[in-house]
Motif scaffolding. Structure first.
Motif, PDB file in Angstrom:
ATOM      1  N   THR A  18      31.646  47.946 -20.859  1.00 30.31           N
ATOM      2  CA  THR A  18      31.977  46.558 -20.559  1.00 30.31           C
ATOM      3  C   THR A  18      33.086  46.075 -21.479  1.00 30.31           C
ATOM      4  OG1 THR A  18      30.323  45.689 -22.083  1.00 30.31           O
ATOM      5  CG2 THR A  18      29.625  46.028 -19.808  1.00 30.31           C
ATOM      6  N   LEU A  19      33.944  45.254 -20.938  1.00 31.47           N
ATOM      7  CA  LEU A  19      35.030  44.656 -21.707  1.00 31.47           C
ATOM      8  C   LEU A  19      34.946  43.150 -21.570  1.00 31.47           C
ATOM      9  CD1 LEU A  19      37.978  46.971 -20.634  1.00 31.47           C
ATOM     10  CD2 LEU A  19      36.778  46.986 -22.811  1.00 31.47           C
ATOM     11  N   PRO A  20      35.355  42.419 -22.592  1.00 29.37           N
ATOM     12  CA  PRO A  20      35.340  40.962 -22.453  1.00 29.37           C
ATOM     13  C   PRO A  20      36.370  40.514 -21.417  1.00 29.37           C
ATOM     14  CG  PRO A  20      36.398  41.600 -24.496  1.00 29.37           C
ATOM     15  CD  PRO A  20      35.828  42.842 -23.888  1.00 29.37           C
ATOM     16  N   ARG A  21      36.077  39.445 -20.707  1.00 32.51           N
ATOM     17  CA  ARG A  21      36.979  38.915 -19.684  1.00 32.51           C
ATOM     18  C   ARG A  21      37.924  37.902 -20.301  1.00 32.51           C
ATOM     19  NH1 ARG A  21      36.730  42.746 -16.242  1.00 32.51           N
ATOM     20  NH2 ARG A  21      34.660  43.142 -15.470  1.00 32.51           N
ATOM     21  N   VAL A  22      39.151  37.886 -19.842  1.00 25.68           N
ATOM     22  CA  VAL A  22      40.138  36.923 -20.288  1.00 25.68           C
ATOM     23  C   VAL A  22      40.125  35.774 -19.290  1.00 25.68           C
ATOM     24  CG1 VAL A  22      42.582  36.536 -20.759  1.00 25.68           C
ATOM     25  CG2 VAL A  22      41.518  38.718 -21.340  1.00 25.68           C
ATOM     26  N   ALA A  23      39.894  34.557 -19.782  1.00 30.78           N
ATOM     27  CA  ALA A  23      39.776  33.403 -18.899  1.00 30.78           C
ATOM     28  C   ALA A  23      41.123  33.020 -18.284  1.00 30.78           C
ATOM     29  CB  ALA A  23      39.197  32.224 -19.655  1.00 30.78           C
TER      30      ALA A  23
END
Length: 52
Positions: A11-16
């Motif tokens: 999983t990777l963090p999402r960029v808003a």
């Protein structure tokens, strides 16, 4: 040792939203100026290649 450690490596963090530079507006898409075909010619044993 990895540079970043996470609980789940899948999983990777999402960029808003796209990041902005110090007080600047986000970058906007630029129009395409032209489309060009790469030059081609035989190489070595006569194999066709395209050059950048």
């Amino acid at each position: 040792m990895p540079a970043v450690t996470v609980e789940n490596p899948l999983t990777l963090p999402r960029v808003a939203a796209p990041a902005t530079r110090a007080g600047h507006q986000p970058a906007r898409p630029r129009p395409v100026l032209n489309v060009t075909t790469a030059p081609s010619g035989p190489e070595g044993e006569g194999f066709p290649v395209r050059r950048a």
